[in-house]
Structures are given as C-alpha cells and as structure tokens.
Motif scaffolding. Structure first.
Motif, PDB file in Angstrom:
ATOM      1  N   VAL A 196      26.767 -12.629 -18.937  1.00  0.00           N
ATOM      2  CA  VAL A 196      25.774 -13.262 -18.076  1.00  0.00           C
ATOM      3  C   VAL A 196      25.397 -14.627 -18.652  1.00  0.00           C
ATOM      4  N   TYR A 197      25.392 -15.640 -17.786  1.00  0.00           N
ATOM      5  CA  TYR A 197      25.019 -16.993 -18.199  1.00  0.00           C
ATOM      6  C   TYR A 197      23.941 -17.542 -17.259  1.00  0.00           C
ATOM      7  N   PRO A 198      22.936 -18.231 -17.805  1.00  0.00           N
ATOM      8  CA  PRO A 198      21.938 -18.862 -16.935  1.00  0.00           C
ATOM      9  C   PRO A 198      22.538 -20.071 -16.232  1.00  0.00           C
ATOM     10  N   ASP A 199      22.197 -20.238 -14.968  1.00  0.00           N
ATOM     11  CA  ASP A 199      22.675 -21.381 -14.181  1.00  0.00           C
ATOM     12  C   ASP A 199      21.461 -22.050 -13.561  1.00  0.00           C
ATOM     13  N   VAL A 200      20.682 -22.720 -14.398  1.00  0.00           N
ATOM     14  CA  VAL A 200      19.416 -23.291 -13.920  1.00  0.00           C
ATOM     15  C   VAL A 200      19.630 -24.418 -12.914  1.00  0.00           C
ATOM     16  N   ALA A 201      20.797 -25.041 -12.941  1.00  0.00           N
ATOM     17  CA  ALA A 201      21.084 -26.111 -11.984  1.00  0.00           C
ATOM     18  C   ALA A 201      21.606 -25.552 -10.663  1.00  0.00           C
ATOM     19  N   GLY A 202      21.989 -24.287 -10.666  1.00  0.00           N
ATOM     20  CA  GLY A 202      22.478 -23.654  -9.447  1.00  0.00           C
ATOM     21  C   GLY A 202      23.808 -24.184  -8.965  1.00  0.00           C
ATOM     22  N   LYS A 203      24.676 -24.569  -9.900  1.00  0.00           N
ATOM     23  CA  LYS A 203      25.935 -25.182  -9.501  1.00  0.00           C
ATOM     24  C   LYS A 203      27.182 -24.429  -9.972  1.00  0.00           C
ATOM     25  N   LEU A 204      27.011 -23.444 -10.835  1.00  0.00           N
ATOM     26  CA  LEU A 204      28.175 -22.717 -11.335  1.00  0.00           C
ATOM     27  C   LEU A 204      28.767 -21.832 -10.244  1.00  0.00           C
ATOM     28  N   PRO A 205      30.095 -21.678 -10.228  1.00  0.00           N
ATOM     29  CA  PRO A 205      30.730 -20.831  -9.213  1.00  0.00           C
ATOM     30  C   PRO A 205      30.412 -19.361  -9.447  1.00  0.00           C
ATOM     31  N   GLY A 206      30.536 -18.598  -8.405  1.00  0.00           N
ATOM     32  CA  GLY A 206      30.313 -17.168  -8.517  1.00  0.00           C
ATOM     33  C   GLY A 206      29.059 -16.727  -7.780  1.00  0.00           C
ATOM     34  N   ARG A 207      28.951 -15.429  -7.630  1.00  0.00           N
ATOM     35  CA  ARG A 207      27.799 -14.844  -6.944  1.00  0.00           C
ATOM     36  C   ARG A 207      26.566 -14.959  -7.830  1.00  0.00           C
ATOM     37  N   GLY A 208      25.499 -15.492  -7.277  1.00  0.00           N
ATOM     38  CA  GLY A 208      24.287 -15.676  -8.052  1.00  0.00           C
ATOM     39  C   GLY A 208      23.460 -14.409  -8.165  1.00  0.00           C
ATOM     40  N   ILE A 209      22.873 -14.210  -9.340  1.00  0.00           N
ATOM     41  CA  ILE A 209      21.932 -13.122  -9.579  1.00  0.00           C
ATOM     42  C   ILE A 209      20.599 -13.785  -9.906  1.00  0.00           C
ATOM     43  N   TYR A 210      19.553 -13.449  -9.169  1.00  0.00           N
ATOM     44  CA  TYR A 210      18.295 -14.177  -9.290  1.00  0.00           C
ATOM     45  C   TYR A 210      17.193 -13.315  -9.914  1.00  0.00           C
ATOM     46  N   VAL A 211      16.440 -13.947 -10.817  1.00  0.00           N
ATOM     47  CA  VAL A 211      15.311 -13.289 -11.465  1.00  0.00           C
ATOM     48  C   VAL A 211      14.129 -14.254 -11.432  1.00  0.00           C
ATOM     49  N   THR A 212      12.947 -13.728 -11.143  1.00  0.00           N
ATOM     50  CA  THR A 212      11.738 -14.542 -11.124  1.00  0.00           C
ATOM     51  C   THR A 212      11.557 -15.244 -12.464  1.00  0.00           C
ATOM     52  N   ALA A 213      11.127 -16.498 -12.415  1.00  0.00           N
ATOM     53  CA  ALA A 213      10.943 -17.299 -13.635  1.00  0.00           C
ATOM     54  C   ALA A 213       9.696 -16.850 -14.380  1.00  0.00           C
ATOM     55  N   THR A 258       9.338 -10.449 -16.661  1.00  0.00           N
ATOM     56  CA  THR A 258      10.303 -10.003 -15.659  1.00  0.00           C
ATOM     57  C   THR A 258      11.724 -10.114 -16.191  1.00  0.00           C
ATOM     58  N   LEU A 259      12.025 -11.199 -16.883  1.00  0.00           N
ATOM     59  CA  LEU A 259      13.354 -11.382 -17.448  1.00  0.00           C
ATOM     60  C   LEU A 259      13.631 -10.371 -18.560  1.00  0.00           C
ATOM     61  N   GLU A 260      12.623 -10.085 -19.369  1.00  0.00           N
ATOM     62  CA  GLU A 260      12.800  -9.083 -20.426  1.00  0.00           C
ATOM     63  C   GLU A 260      13.108  -7.717 -19.823  1.00  0.00           C
ATOM     64  N   LYS A 261      12.488  -7.423 -18.696  1.00  0.00           N
ATOM     65  CA  LYS A 261      12.752  -6.161 -18.013  1.00  0.00           C
ATOM     66  C   LYS A 261      14.184  -6.140 -17.462  1.00  0.00           C
ATOM     67  N   ALA A 262      14.645  -7.285 -16.949  1.00  0.00           N
ATOM     68  CA  ALA A 262      16.008  -7.365 -16.430  1.00  0.00           C
ATOM     69  C   ALA A 262      17.019  -7.050 -17.530  1.00  0.00           C
ATOM     70  N   VAL A 263      16.713  -7.492 -18.745  1.00  0.00           N
ATOM     71  CA  VAL A 263      17.608  -7.243 -19.877  1.00  0.00           C
ATOM     72  C   VAL A 263      17.502  -5.801 -20.353  1.00  0.00           C
ATOM     73  N   SER A 264      16.276  -5.327 -20.592  1.00  0.00           N
ATOM     74  CA  SER A 264      16.081  -3.991 -21.162  1.00  0.00           C
ATOM     75  C   SER A 264      16.517  -2.877 -20.213  1.00  0.00           C
ATOM     76  N   LYS A 265      16.354  -3.101 -18.907  1.00  0.00           N
ATOM     77  CA  LYS A 265      16.723  -2.087 -17.915  1.00  0.00           C
ATOM     78  C   LYS A 265      18.166  -2.245 -17.429  1.00  0.00           C
ATOM     79  N   ARG A 266      18.877  -3.198 -18.000  1.00  0.00           N
ATOM     80  CA  ARG A 266      20.281  -3.458 -17.634  1.00  0.00           C
ATOM     81  C   ARG A 266      20.434  -3.727 -16.136  1.00  0.00           C
ATOM     82  N   LEU A 267      19.475  -4.491 -15.600  1.00  0.00           N
ATOM     83  CA  LEU A 267      19.496  -4.774 -14.169  1.00  0.00           C
ATOM     84  C   LEU A 267      20.512  -5.847 -13.791  1.00  0.00           C
ATOM     85  N   PHE A 268      20.982  -6.612 -14.780  1.00  0.00           N
ATOM     86  CA  PHE A 268      22.025  -7.591 -14.477  1.00  0.00           C
ATOM     87  C   PHE A 268      23.307  -6.877 -14.049  1.00  0.00           C
ATOM     88  N   SER A 269      23.589  -5.742 -14.679  1.00  0.00           N
ATOM     89  CA  SER A 269      24.771  -4.969 -14.291  1.00  0.00           C
ATOM     90  C   SER A 269      24.627  -4.442 -12.873  1.00  0.00           C
TER      91      SER A 269
END
Length: 210
Positions: free
Chosen positions: A40-57, A61-72
């Motif tokens: 997983v890589y952050p794309d703060v500019a919103g320009k990288l190819p691929g399907r975007g996965i969005y998390v509230t800034a 919330t981001l710590e929960k995304a990591v600990s709960k493996r929600l990126f997968s």
C-alpha cells in the motif's frame, strides 16, 4: 464546509472511506493505491494508476485501517502495509503544504512578517492567516482572522519559515484565490493526521471560504 475546507457545491465525485463508510469529497480523504508488489502506498496527489482506496484524513481512522487490515478488504486481496506509513504520510503532506505556501509566495499572494501581514489584513486582502504554534500568544493575539477567511495555527515557526525560505516565521497571510484554497485543503489533511485541535484563539472567528 467539508473536512478538507472545500465547499459542498463542487463538481468532483464523492468517495467512500473504507473505515467509517462515510461518503465525502476527495479533499477530506487520503487516497492509497496498491503497487505491483502488493504494498500500500499513499497517493496524496491522486495521480498514481490503479484503483484508489480512500481513508478519512484522520490519524485515529488511519490507525484503525492499519490495525484492522481494512486495506486488504478495500483492495479485495491481501496487501502489505509498510512500517511507518502514517509518519511517511505526515511528511509528504507537510511538504505539499509548504510547497503550496511557497508557490503563493512566489506568485506574490503570500507574505510573512507581522507588519506585512497586518497591512494585508487591514486592506482586506488576506483570506488565510497563518501563525506559528510556538509563537508568542500575546503577539499572535494582535492579529485577527479575516471575517470570511481561515486561520492555520498548528505549524511551527521553523515549518512556516521553510515554506518562505527563512529560518523562522511567526505570522504569514495568503490572499484569496486558487492557491489559498489549496493551502486550506492541504492544511486540513495534515492537521487531521497530526490530530491537532484546529480551534482559533480566544475571541477569534474562523468562518467562510478561502
């Protein structure tokens, strides 16, 4: 106004946070993509190819995304989250904010220094007032946020100084326009990652758009 500082009357599509399930404008979210190595890589500019996965800034919330493996779950496959992802994200967002302020400075839209800022405020030119978090509260209290503008007060004097090519900056202001709106949005995302209260000082008001 949205979390990212942008008005709801806009043309861009909304995105859904994989943690909260809430739908909102991209300005208040962080986009992530999965690389060819399933990392997983952050794309703060919103320009990288691929399907975007969005998390509230927001750091929690981001710590929960990591600990709960929600990126997968968002990627619909097993992915790797690099160590220090949030620290990297904070560094990238700070650099984007400083670059935006630097662009405004070069365009003659941003000024630093108490007297210059006061003149901008008195003339009604300033739409964003920035004051260093480690500056004198007494000195900062002498300047008021524009009635229809924004106040940013969580950057240190060193961080503001770097944006202006100086050692330290306590007071700065940005005139209205596209760069002011971008600065407000970038600041909102960074503030969320740092989990800093964005309240203005006592007797200050923070209303309206940049």
């Amino acid at each position: 106004m949205t979390r990212g500082g942008r008005d709801k009357n806009r043309d861009e599509p909304d995105r859904r946070c994989i943690v909260t399930g809430e739908v909102g404008p991209k300005a208040g979210l962080i986009r992530f993509v999965v690389g060819p190595d399933d990392t997983v890589y952050p794309d703060v500019a919103g320009k990288l190819p691929g399907r975007g996965i969005y998390v509230t800034a927001d750091r929690t919330t981001l710590e929960k995304a990591v600990s709960k493996r929600l990126f997968s779950r968002g990627a619909k496959k097993q992915v790797q989250v690099p160590d220090g992802l949030l620290d990297l994200l904070e560094t990238v967002l700070l650099k984007r904010l400083q670059d935006a302020i630097g662009m405004a400075r070069k365009a003659g839209k941003a000024m630093a220094g108490y007297e210059k800022v006061k003149i901008m405020l008195d003339r009604g030119e300033a739409r964003v007032l920035m004051q260093a978090s480690d500056g004198s509260e007494r000195g900062k209290g002498k300047l008021s946020t524009p009635s229809d503008g924004k106040w940013i007060g969580f950057l240190t004097a060193d961080e503001l100084g770097l944006a202006f090519g100086k050692d330290r900056v306590i007071h700065a202001a940005v005139a209205s326009g596209t760069l002011a709106r971008r600065i407000v949005e970038e600041a909102a995302r960074l503030q969320g990652i740092r989990q800093i209260d964005g309240s203005t000082p006592a007797a200050e008001k923070d209303t309206g758009n940049a």
